[in-house]
Scaffold this motif. Structure first.
Motif, PDB file in Angstrom:
ATOM      1  N   ASP A  26      14.490  57.678  27.664  1.00  0.00           N
ATOM      2  CA  ASP A  26      15.547  56.788  27.165  1.00  0.00           C
ATOM      3  C   ASP A  26      15.649  55.516  28.007  1.00  0.00           C
ATOM      4  O   ASP A  26      15.339  55.523  29.195  1.00  0.00           O
ATOM      5  CB  ASP A  26      16.891  57.547  27.186  1.00  0.00           C
ATOM      6  CG  ASP A  26      17.934  56.877  26.305  1.00  0.00           C
ATOM      7  OD1 ASP A  26      17.548  56.079  25.425  1.00  0.00           O
ATOM      8  OD2 ASP A  26      19.130  57.154  26.486  1.00  0.00           O
ATOM      9  N   PHE A  68      10.289  63.588  24.225  1.00  0.00           N
ATOM     10  CA  PHE A  68      11.112  63.292  23.047  1.00  0.00           C
ATOM     11  C   PHE A  68      10.858  61.842  22.660  1.00  0.00           C
ATOM     12  O   PHE A  68      11.255  60.916  23.357  1.00  0.00           O
ATOM     13  CB  PHE A  68      12.593  63.497  23.409  1.00  0.00           C
ATOM     14  CG  PHE A  68      13.489  63.807  22.239  1.00  0.00           C
ATOM     15  CD1 PHE A  68      13.002  63.992  20.958  1.00  0.00           C
ATOM     16  CD2 PHE A  68      14.863  63.941  22.448  1.00  0.00           C
ATOM     17  CE1 PHE A  68      13.848  64.300  19.893  1.00  0.00           C
ATOM     18  CE2 PHE A  68      15.724  64.242  21.397  1.00  0.00           C
ATOM     19  CZ  PHE A  68      15.216  64.419  20.119  1.00  0.00           C
ATOM     20  N   ALA A  69      10.148  61.643  21.560  1.00  0.00           N
ATOM     21  CA  ALA A  69       9.745  60.297  21.153  1.00  0.00           C
ATOM     22  C   ALA A  69      10.632  59.732  20.053  1.00  0.00           C
ATOM     23  O   ALA A  69      10.840  58.523  19.962  1.00  0.00           O
ATOM     24  CB  ALA A  69       8.302  60.313  20.674  1.00  0.00           C
ATOM     25  N   PHE A  70      11.135  60.607  19.170  1.00  0.00           N
ATOM     26  CA  PHE A  70      11.936  60.134  18.038  1.00  0.00           C
ATOM     27  C   PHE A  70      12.798  61.295  17.564  1.00  0.00           C
ATOM     28  O   PHE A  70      12.283  62.351  17.202  1.00  0.00           O
ATOM     29  CB  PHE A  70      11.002  59.663  16.911  1.00  0.00           C
ATOM     30  CG  PHE A  70      11.702  58.895  15.824  1.00  0.00           C
ATOM     31  CD1 PHE A  70      11.892  57.521  15.936  1.00  0.00           C
ATOM     32  CD2 PHE A  70      12.173  59.540  14.678  1.00  0.00           C
ATOM     33  CE1 PHE A  70      12.537  56.805  14.925  1.00  0.00           C
ATOM     34  CE2 PHE A  70      12.820  58.834  13.671  1.00  0.00           C
ATOM     35  CZ  PHE A  70      13.006  57.463  13.793  1.00  0.00           C
ATOM     36  N   ASN A  74      17.403  59.299  15.034  1.00  0.00           N
ATOM     37  CA  ASN A  74      16.931  57.923  15.229  1.00  0.00           C
ATOM     38  C   ASN A  74      16.640  57.183  13.917  1.00  0.00           C
ATOM     39  O   ASN A  74      16.474  55.954  13.916  1.00  0.00           O
ATOM     40  CB  ASN A  74      15.699  57.880  16.151  1.00  0.00           C
ATOM     41  CG  ASN A  74      16.023  58.133  17.610  1.00  0.00           C
ATOM     42  OD1 ASN A  74      15.239  58.727  18.355  1.00  0.00           O
ATOM     43  ND2 ASN A  74      17.194  57.691  18.063  1.00  0.00           N
ATOM     44  N   ARG A  77      18.748  54.059  13.045  1.00  0.00           N
ATOM     45  CA  ARG A  77      18.560  52.741  13.659  1.00  0.00           C
ATOM     46  C   ARG A  77      18.187  51.698  12.606  1.00  0.00           C
ATOM     47  O   ARG A  77      17.802  52.054  11.490  1.00  0.00           O
ATOM     48  CB  ARG A  77      17.467  52.839  14.717  1.00  0.00           C
ATOM     49  CG  ARG A  77      17.917  53.704  15.872  1.00  0.00           C
ATOM     50  CD  ARG A  77      16.982  53.613  17.034  1.00  0.00           C
ATOM     51  NE  ARG A  77      17.528  54.398  18.134  1.00  0.00           N
ATOM     52  CZ  ARG A  77      17.197  54.284  19.390  1.00  0.00           C
ATOM     53  NH1 ARG A  77      16.288  53.386  19.737  1.00  0.00           N
ATOM     54  NH2 ARG A  77      17.746  55.027  20.317  1.00  0.00           N
ATOM     55  N   ARG A 191      16.095  63.236  32.017  1.00  0.00           N
ATOM     56  CA  ARG A 191      16.508  62.183  31.085  1.00  0.00           C
ATOM     57  C   ARG A 191      16.624  60.891  31.866  1.00  0.00           C
ATOM     58  O   ARG A 191      17.387  60.796  32.830  1.00  0.00           O
ATOM     59  CB  ARG A 191      17.850  62.488  30.417  1.00  0.00           C
ATOM     60  CG  ARG A 191      18.202  61.362  29.414  1.00  0.00           C
ATOM     61  CD  ARG A 191      19.418  61.631  28.583  1.00  0.00           C
ATOM     62  NE  ARG A 191      19.564  60.566  27.577  1.00  0.00           N
ATOM     63  CZ  ARG A 191      19.975  60.737  26.338  1.00  0.00           C
ATOM     64  NH1 ARG A 191      20.317  61.928  25.920  1.00  0.00           N
ATOM     65  NH2 ARG A 191      20.067  59.718  25.498  1.00  0.00           N
ATOM     66  N   ARG A 197      23.408  63.416  28.659  1.00  0.00           N
ATOM     67  CA  ARG A 197      23.580  64.279  27.490  1.00  0.00           C
ATOM     68  C   ARG A 197      22.216  64.742  26.989  1.00  0.00           C
ATOM     69  O   ARG A 197      21.181  64.201  27.366  1.00  0.00           O
ATOM     70  CB  ARG A 197      24.378  63.567  26.398  1.00  0.00           C
ATOM     71  CG  ARG A 197      23.800  62.244  25.943  1.00  0.00           C
ATOM     72  CD  ARG A 197      24.621  61.605  24.809  1.00  0.00           C
ATOM     73  NE  ARG A 197      24.183  60.253  24.533  1.00  0.00           N
ATOM     74  CZ  ARG A 197      24.886  59.143  24.797  1.00  0.00           C
ATOM     75  NH1 ARG A 197      26.073  59.224  25.346  1.00  0.00           N
ATOM     76  NH2 ARG A 197      24.395  57.954  24.509  1.00  0.00           N
ATOM     77  N   SER A 199      21.460  65.090  23.617  1.00  0.00           N
ATOM     78  CA  SER A 199      21.101  64.405  22.364  1.00  0.00           C
ATOM     79  C   SER A 199      20.244  65.269  21.424  1.00  0.00           C
ATOM     80  O   SER A 199      19.226  64.807  20.896  1.00  0.00           O
ATOM     81  CB  SER A 199      20.399  63.076  22.659  1.00  0.00           C
ATOM     82  OG  SER A 199      21.260  62.207  23.351  1.00  0.00           O
TER      83      SER A 199
HETATM   84  C1  IPE Z   1      17.346  60.330  22.518  1.00  0.00           C
HETATM   85  O1  IPE Z   1      17.644  59.005  22.814  1.00  0.00           O
HETATM   86  C2  IPE Z   1      16.140  60.408  21.646  1.00  0.00           C
HETATM   87  C3  IPE Z   1      14.892  59.932  22.221  1.00  0.00           C
HETATM   88  C4  IPE Z   1      14.670  59.490  23.429  1.00  0.00           C
HETATM   89  C5  IPE Z   1      13.775  59.989  21.331  1.00  0.00           C
HETATM   90  P1  IPE Z   1      18.774  58.202  22.023  1.00  0.00           P
HETATM   91  O2  IPE Z   1      18.849  56.874  22.676  1.00  0.00           O
HETATM   92  O3  IPE Z   1      18.512  58.223  20.573  1.00  0.00           O
HETATM   93  O4  IPE Z   1      20.065  59.084  22.330  1.00  0.00           O
HETATM   94  P2  IPE Z   1      21.623  58.748  22.158  1.00  0.00           P
HETATM   95  O5  IPE Z   1      21.825  58.277  20.754  1.00  0.00           O
HETATM   96  O6  IPE Z   1      21.973  57.669  23.151  1.00  0.00           O
HETATM   97  O7  IPE Z   1      22.316  60.032  22.469  1.00  0.00           O
END
Ligand code: IPE
Ligand code: IPE
Ligand code: MG
Length: 269
Positions: A26, A68-70, A74, A77, A191, A197, A199
Motif C-alpha cells: 500500500d 496483495f495486488a488488487f 479496488n 476506484r 502492510r 488494517r 482490508s
Molecule cells: C489494499 O489497499 C489492497 C491492496 C494493496 C491491493 P487499499 O489501499 O485498497 O486499502 P484501503 O481501501 O485503504 O483499506
C-alpha cells in the motif's frame, strides 16, 4: 485433507526466517502524489519494488511470498486507474513470467478471475502451468481477491465435494478449499503505507500470523526495510495460545514440532 495444518489446531514450527510472508503493498498513490505525479506512476514504480522483494525473499530462504495486488474492493476506484492497473498486470504477465521461470519461481494467482479479461486469465493459467514444478519460491499474486469471498467460495466448494453432508466439517476441510490451499499460513504479514488494517486480505489464514505495519510507502520499501520487518518477526514470541513458560519446557519426542518455537527467547536471553 490438507498438507499444511491450521495453526489454530496444531502448532507449526517457527524458524528464524518466516516460511511465508504476505504483504499488502500500500501507498503507491501517496508516493506519486508527494512527487506531484499521477497516482498511476506510483503503481508503475511499485512493480520495481516487487522485483526487489522477490529477489530478497529468495536470498533469505523465504518459501512463500504472497502479494496483495488488487482487492475485490479496488473496482470502486476511478475507471482510468482500474484500466491502468489491468494493463500493468497484463504487461507484467507478458514480460515477467519467463523471468520468474528462469529464477525457478513457482507463480500462482489467487482471487476471483471471472471479472478479468480472458487474455489475462489465459496468461495466468499459462504462467502457472509453466512454473508449476519450480521450488525456489512460491510467488502468489492476490488479484480481485477478498478474504470474505475466499471463505465463501471455500464453503461452497467444500459442500459440493461432500454431497449430502451438512455438519461435522473440520477446519482442515474448509482450509483445503481456500484459494491458497497449496502453502502454509503466513508467518509474517507486512502492510506498508501506514494504515493499520487488514482490508479484507487473507482473513482465515491470518488468525495467528505476526502482524507488522510500517509507514514506508510501497515504492520505497526495499531490502533493508524487509530485513527490519523480518528482524521484528524474529523478536516475537509465538505462543499459539500457550504460556511463555511452556515454550521453555524441553522438547518432547511426541511433539517434535515444538523444537524451534522461540528464536526470540534465545535472542533475548
Ligand atoms: C489494499 O489497499 C489492497 C491492496 C494493496 C491491493 P487499499 O489501499 O485498497 O486499502 P484501503 O481501501 O485503504 O483499506
Ligand atoms: C496500493 O497502493 C496499490 C493498490 C491498491 C492497487 P494505493 O493505490 O492504495 O496507494 P494509496 O494508499 O492511495 O497511497
Ligand atoms: Mg491504499
Amino acid at each position: 485433507m490438507t498438507i499444511f495444518p491450521s495453526s489454530s489446531q496444531e502448532i507449526p514450527a517457527v524458524g528464524e526466517v518466516p516460511r511465508h510472508i504476505a504483504i499488502i503493498m500500500d501507498g503507491n498513490g501517496r508516493w506519486a502524489k508527494k512527487r506531484f505525479m499521477p497516482r498511476v506512476a506510483g503503481h508503475k514504480r511499485g512493480v520495481e519494488t516487487v522485483r526487489e522483494i522477490i529477489k530478497a525473499c529468495i536470498e533469505r530462504g523465504v518459501g512463500y511470498l504472497t502479494l496483495f495486488a488488487f482487492s475485490s474492493e479496488n473496482w470502486r476506484r476511478p475507471q482510468e486507474e482500474v484500466t491502468f492497473l489491468m494493463q500493468l498486470f497484463l504487461r507484467a504477465l507478458e514480460e515477467e513470467v519467463s523471468k520468474l521461470h528462469e529464477n525457478k519461481i513457482r507463480f500462482r494467482v489467487i482471487g476471483d478471475l471471472s471479472r478479468f479479461d480472458p487474455q489475462i486469465v489465459g496468461l495466468i493459467r499459462k504462467g502457472e502451468s509453466l512454473t508449476a514444478k519450480n521450488t525456489a519460491l512460491t510467488l502468489t499474486i492476490a488479484a480481485n481477491y477478498g478474504g470474505r469471498w475466499d471463505i465463501l467460495q471455500a464453503v461452497e466448494r467444500m459442500l459440493a465435494n461432500h454431497p449430502g453432508q451438512q455438519s461435522g466439517f473440520s477446519e482442515e476441510d474448509l482450509a483445503a478449499h481456500l484459494a491458497l490451499n497449496f502453502g502454509p499460513e503466513p508467518d509474517l504479514f507486512i502492510r506498508t503505507g501506514g494504515e493499520q488494517r487488514i482490508s479484507n486480505f487473507m482473513l482465515w489464514q491470518l488468525a495467528y500470523t505476526e502482524l507488522y505495519f510500517t509507514d514506508t510507502l510501497w515504492p520505497e520499501f526495499d531490502t533493508a526495510a524487509l530485513d527490519v520487518a523480518i528482524g521484528s518477526y524474529r523478536r516475537r514470541e509465538r505462543r499459539f495460545g500457550r504460556t511463555s513458560e511452556q515454550l521453555q519446557t524441553p522438547v518432547s519426542p511426541s511433539r517434535p514440532e515444538v523444537e524451534c518455537l522461540s528464536p526470540a527467547k534465545q535472542e533475548n536471553a
